[in-house]
Enzyme design. Sequence first.
Site: not given
Length: 337
Positions: A161, A236, A333
């Site tokens: 990520r 997420s 995130e």
Amino acid sequence: MLEIFNNISLKPYNTFGVDVTAEQFCSITSNDDLVTVLKQNKKPLFVLSGGSNMLLTKNIEALVVHINTKGISVVKEKEYALVTAKAGENWHDFVQYCISEDLGGIENLSLIPGCVGSSPIQNIGAYGVEIKDTFVSCRALHRSTLKYKEFSNEACNFGYRDSIFKTSVKNEYIITEVTFKLTTKNHNFKTAYGAIQQELKSRNIGNITIKNIADAVINIRKSKLPDPSEIGNSGSFFKNPVISKVEFEQLQKKFPEMPFYPVSETLIKIPAGWLIDQANFKGYSYKNAGVHENQALVLINKTGKATGQEVVELSALIKQKIKTLFNIELEVEVNIF
Ligand code: EPU
């Protein structure tokens, strides 16, 4: 015609469905328009496309530029094709297009919200595949020099990520198109992920195709993840934390059933969803926000009226509890503005 609007609600432009206002807003359908706007503009810039990985906590006192450029081109070679898509192409539509053309490599990334242009920024990934696996290069416009630059796969410095666009060149470039190398035959099916195997088995699929994999992924995602058009969310909310093997072994004594994925000889990744679930947050409500009932890693705009601040407060509660219970520091995130 290129129009700039004042005081526009960004609710339809962020998948969390948070209602904040943009001081100025324009939607760009060509790269030439983008250059024109950047040349004229004197305000701070705020760029968005799918608005799927952001949480807006206040009004945006800037010119919000909505990247809405469209177009896909395919150059076929013998065994593979180079496929280039404009930044504003919806990611899932792009994946579906590739599947319809029998171009393989991104089928596991079906139904990820967002657009092609933002896909490299956080190296989107799911079910054993990340975009770095097929990414060749992207073209990006420098926000102040207005010069284009090509970034190769290596130059992007992709991680979990993560990419150069979140670190050393953060907010410097606007990605205008991305090129992928996809297979035209002998597709390399990625079915190792347990949930995909179960899904293919339960549907009695012996003859695997990229379409079958995409359909399996779509089913899994639909069963676990909320559809942003129904319940606001940004996928997420936290990253899966990576901890040392030593810390992991201590935790495992206390929580023998804890799922884990080795990352290297010394590092272990733990699913944040499991930790949050163990902390009894699944389905939890906080003011207008909440934790999704099928996947604890996803924070939601439960009533449709949540403010970004409420989601931030909820995330702080979760972080604190996870720290107390597991001594693990969760990292957000989603980009918070
Ligand atoms: N789990 C629970 N309870 C939960 C959620 C998960 O016990 O509420 C457990 C699951 O049973 C499983 C493990 O945690 O053992 C992992 O769960 P899952 O397979 O759902 O994946 P994840 O690690 O939670 C990651 C990505 C997702 C991606 C899936 C599938 C991150 C931050 N998230 O989630 O990506 O779709 O794997 O590959 O890496 C996103 O980034 O927005 C996203 C949705």
